[in-house]
Design a protein around this motif. Structure first.
Motif, short mmCIF file in Angstrom:
data_model
loop_
_atom_site.label_atom_id
_atom_site.label_comp_id
_atom_site.label_asym_id
_atom_site.label_seq_id
_atom_site.Cartn_x
_atom_site.Cartn_y
_atom_site.Cartn_z
N GLY A 48 0.73 -1.26 -0.09
CA GLY A 48 -0.04 -0.16 0.01
C GLY A 48 0.97 1.42 0.13
O GLY A 48 1.62 1.46 -0.85
N CYS A 49 0.79 2.06 1.03
CA CYS A 49 1.80 3.06 1.28
C CYS A 49 3.31 2.70 1.12
O CYS A 49 3.95 3.64 1.07
N THR A 50 3.32 1.51 1.27
CA THR A 50 4.99 1.27 1.32
C THR A 50 5.60 0.77 0.14
O THR A 50 6.51 0.35 -0.03
N THR A 97 -5.37 15.76 0.21
CA THR A 97 -4.49 16.33 1.16
C THR A 97 -2.95 15.89 0.45
O THR A 97 -1.92 16.97 0.91
N HIS A 98 -2.81 14.81 -0.10
CA HIS A 98 -1.45 14.24 -0.34
C HIS A 98 -1.77 13.12 -1.15
O HIS A 98 -2.78 12.48 -1.21
N HIS A 99 -0.78 12.63 -1.80
CA HIS A 99 -0.74 11.63 -2.69
C HIS A 99 -0.87 9.92 -2.16
O HIS A 99 -0.31 9.15 -3.01
N HIS A 100 -1.29 9.69 -1.02
CA HIS A 100 -1.26 8.42 -0.59
C HIS A 100 -2.75 7.79 -0.93
O HIS A 100 -3.73 8.49 -0.95
N PRO A 101 -2.78 6.51 -1.23
CA PRO A 101 -4.02 5.92 -1.70
C PRO A 101 -5.14 5.87 -0.90
O PRO A 101 -6.18 5.99 -1.49
N ASP A 102 -5.26 5.69 0.41
CA ASP A 102 -6.07 5.80 1.38
C ASP A 102 -6.83 7.19 1.41
O ASP A 102 -8.00 7.51 1.76
N HIS A 103 -6.20 8.11 0.71
CA HIS A 103 -6.91 9.48 0.63
C HIS A 103 -7.43 10.06 -0.55
O HIS A 103 -8.01 11.01 -0.77
N PHE A 104 -7.05 9.24 -1.59
CA PHE A 104 -7.66 9.75 -2.97
C PHE A 104 -8.45 8.59 -3.77
O PHE A 104 -8.68 8.94 -4.96
N GLY A 134 6.91 16.88 4.06
CA GLY A 134 7.60 16.23 4.99
C GLY A 134 7.04 14.57 5.15
O GLY A 134 7.78 13.54 5.23
N HIS A 135 5.75 14.43 5.36
CA HIS A 135 5.08 13.15 5.32
C HIS A 135 5.30 12.59 3.73
O HIS A 135 5.58 11.40 3.50
N THR A 136 5.04 13.54 2.89
CA THR A 136 5.17 13.30 1.47
C THR A 136 6.09 14.50 0.88
O THR A 136 6.04 15.44 1.72
N GLY A 170 -4.16 16.65 7.72
CA GLY A 170 -3.63 15.44 6.67
C GLY A 170 -2.75 14.41 7.66
O GLY A 170 -2.66 14.47 8.78
N ASP A 171 -2.07 14.18 6.80
CA ASP A 171 -1.06 12.66 7.52
C ASP A 171 0.16 13.38 8.13
O ASP A 171 1.11 12.75 8.52
N LEU A 172 0.09 14.60 8.31
CA LEU A 172 1.24 15.37 9.02
C LEU A 172 1.10 14.85 10.55
O LEU A 172 2.09 14.96 11.28
N PRO A 181 2.94 6.63 13.17
CA PRO A 181 3.03 7.26 11.55
C PRO A 181 3.63 6.66 10.44
O PRO A 181 4.45 5.64 10.72
N THR A 182 3.15 6.66 9.31
CA THR A 182 3.71 5.96 8.29
C THR A 182 4.78 6.89 7.27
O THR A 182 4.58 8.02 7.29
N THR A 183 5.84 6.11 6.92
CA THR A 183 6.91 7.09 6.32
C THR A 183 7.27 6.74 4.86
O THR A 183 8.50 7.03 4.63
ZN LIG Z 1 -0.09 9.40 4.01
#
Ligand SMILES: [Zn+2]
Lengths: 256, 309
Positions: free
Chosen positions: A144-146, B97-104, B175-177, B194-196, B203-205
């Motif tokens: 996913g994110c990773t 808010t940013h380009h992570h899949p759970d958000h878009f 910073g998060h992305t 957002g994910d900040l 947190p995910t990185t």
């Molecule tokens: Zn994220």
């Protein structure tokens, strides 16, 4: 499922701690891989094999990033190690690397690219000609994110190909350790349009030319390889000399 | 024993099927006209369908402003239904808010609407969106059936944004992305971080730059000191009336960076770094162990490179 041991194995077992001796096995792959037979034929054909807990292969049971799976092979509990072969049964390119310890311990840390879940194994040949085999299963999942982004493969190597950075440690828990990183794309040739381009050989020696270890690497070693070695009794700066399959040479000195 | 377990498993599977991939979304008000949907503090699984994320919406005079669209088409659709249960006004703008899949990945449910994001978020979704979707499909399964990437069409810039009769303040951070948008709604004093900001979850990185992230946290904390501030909505975890989740996120990131730096300086190999125990202060933090493992993979190579120079 214990099988009777041969005389050589019984002699060995007598010298080992009871728990390790109990785990010695001459047949019946402890990792239960459908491809063990093929692996044995390809790498160890016709020679005596012992599954030996003294060959420790460490890797995460689940690899978060299949392009950079850390593997540590530690066979320092065996003496007179001549050769170590590392392979991954289910990888499209099975052979990962080989190393020949001289002044160093039979120890190597590195990272590998894995295509799918697979055993990662080390086969260790001792001076008596016996192969001692250890290994571990690594499961790979997408993340996913990773997920590694396409941008992660930077064009860094074009300017810095074969650039070596390294360091030795002489105190603390990592005392006697040598680590180095080499800038190289390590292309497998399995991606259409990108020919295989990878490091093939690195020789480590001290300033007087005393060999520490010879290392042969293959396509599955991860991009920008990082190696961890044990310096053994050798002191002073260590020279690393190597080349890739396109004939590019490098040489670096790692100060103590 | 075995049979009983099987029955149980079948019953559970049946329950999920009967529920028809129901995320059970219900809008939670955090201020007048401002609502959020709170996800679980878990990793992506086939049980949660990717609902580990917070989304939200603001009911403005001339329509609804939607903030993030969740992990799938189904989520986006169910989100629209849940919004319609709160207000008859139609959605007029969706912001990612940013380009992570759970958000878009729920964007598809809002097709036809303007979908807006920071320029490099738009580029990131266009470049990596499909790969992210495939990964999430592997982790969360059929919940994602029919989900396709819909790239935002409208580029946002930092500063005030008047939309649907509402005055928003857009804060462009990273910073998060590479691009993280925080949104401050002046009328309600709600800050969508957002994910900040993570609350009660590690947190995910995967695309983090910790130095930049810490700077962004300082800027967000300054916003919470404004006189009108009322509520902080993190990207993951419960909203709060204070900056506590900012401090929690900062503590984790500071420890993570320092710990990886020290490990690299001490000559540790990645396997040894992975084997290190979490400090007691984070031992009970949900998904701390799995996020730590992932973060070692994301961040240790750079720490190592710095130590080997
Ligand atoms: Zn994220």
């Amino acid at each position: 499922m214990k099988f009777p041991l041969t005389m050589a194995a019984i002699a060995l077992a007598a010298l080992m701690p009871p728990a390790d001796a109990a785990a010695l096995q001459e047949s019946g792959d402890p990792l239960a891989s459908a491809r063990w037979g093929e692996m044995q034929k390809a790498f160890l054909a016709g020679q005596q094999v012992l599954f030996d807990p003294r060959v420790k292969v460490s890797a995460p049971s689940t690899a978060e990033n299949p392009l950079q799976v850390p593997v540590t092979v530690d066979a320092t509990a065996l003496s007179n190690v001549r050769e170590v072969i590392v392979f991954a049964d289910f990888n499209p390119i099975v052979q990962v690397l080989r190393f020949y310890p001289a002044g160093s311990g039979a120890y190597l840390g590195f990272r590998v690219k894995l295509q799918q879940s697979t055993p990662v194994r080390a086969a260790v040949r001792t001076a008596d000609g016996l192969w001692h085999v250890g290994g571990t299963w690594v499961n790979t999942v997408g993340g996913g994110c990773t997920a590694p982004s396409a941008a992660a493969s930077s064009p860094e190597w074009q300017q810095r190909l074969n650039e070596v950075s390294g360091r030795q440690w002489s105190e603390g828990p990592a005392s006697g350790r040598l680590r180095l990183r080499i800038v190289h794309p390590m292309d497998t040739g399995l991606v259409a349009g990108t020919p295989a381009f990878y490091l093939e050989e690195i020789a480590f020696a001290d300033a007087a030319g005393q060999p520490l270890m010879r290392l042969q690497t293959y396509e599955p070693v991860a991009e920008n390889p990082v190696f961890t070695l044990q310096r053994g009794a050798l002191a002073g700066p260590i020279e690393a000399r190597g080349r890739d399959n396109n004939g590019n040479l490098f040489q670096a000195r790692i100060a103590p | 024993m075995k049979r009983r377990f099987l029955c149980c498993a079948l019953w559970l599977a049946g329950a999920v099927q009967a529920a028809g991939f129901d995320y059970g979304l219900s809008a939670r008000p955090v201020a007048p006209d401002v609502h959020v949907f709170i996800g679980r503090s878990e990793d992506f699984t086939t049980a949660n369908g990717g609902n580990i994320v917070n989304t939200g919406f603001i009911v403005a005079a001339q329509g609804v402003i939607v903030i993030d669209s969740g992990p799938s088409l189904r989520y986006g659709q169910q989100m629209r239904q849940a919004i319609a249960a709160v207000t008859p006004r139609p959605p007029v703008l969706l912001i990612n808010t940013h380009h992570h899949p759970d958000h878009f990945l729920g964007n598809q449910a809002f097709s036809g609407l303007p979908i807006a994001a920071l320029p490099s978020t738009i580029r990131g979704i266009a470049a990596d969106g499909n790969a992210f979707a495939e990964n999430l499909f592997r982790l969360s399964g059929d919940w994602l059936l029919g989900t396709e990437v819909l790239v935002p069409t409208q580029a946002l810039a930092a500063g005030p944004l008047a939309v649907a009769g509402r005055q928003l303040e857009l804060i462009a951070l990273d910073g998060h992305t590479g691009a993280d948008l925080a949104i401050y709604d002046s009328a309600s004093g709600v800050l969508f971080a957002g994910d900040l900001v993570f609350n009660g979850r590690a947190p995910t990185t995967p695309h983090a730059d910790i130095g930049h992230w810490l700077t962004a946290l300082d800027q967000l904390e300054a916003l919470t000191r404004r006189p009108g501030f009322t509520t902080l909505v993190p990207g993951h975890g419960a909203p709060t009336p204070d900056a506590a989740p900012i401090r929690q996120t900062r503590a984790w990131l500071t420890w993570l960076r320092e710990s990886l730096h020290q490990a690299a300086e001490a000559g540790l190999d990645m396997n040894e770094v992975l084997a290190r125990p979490l400090p007691p202060e984070f031992a009970d933090l949900p998904v701390a162990a799995s996020e730590y493992r992932r973060s070692v993979g994301h961040l240790f190579p750079a720490a190592e490179q710095a130590a080997l120079k």
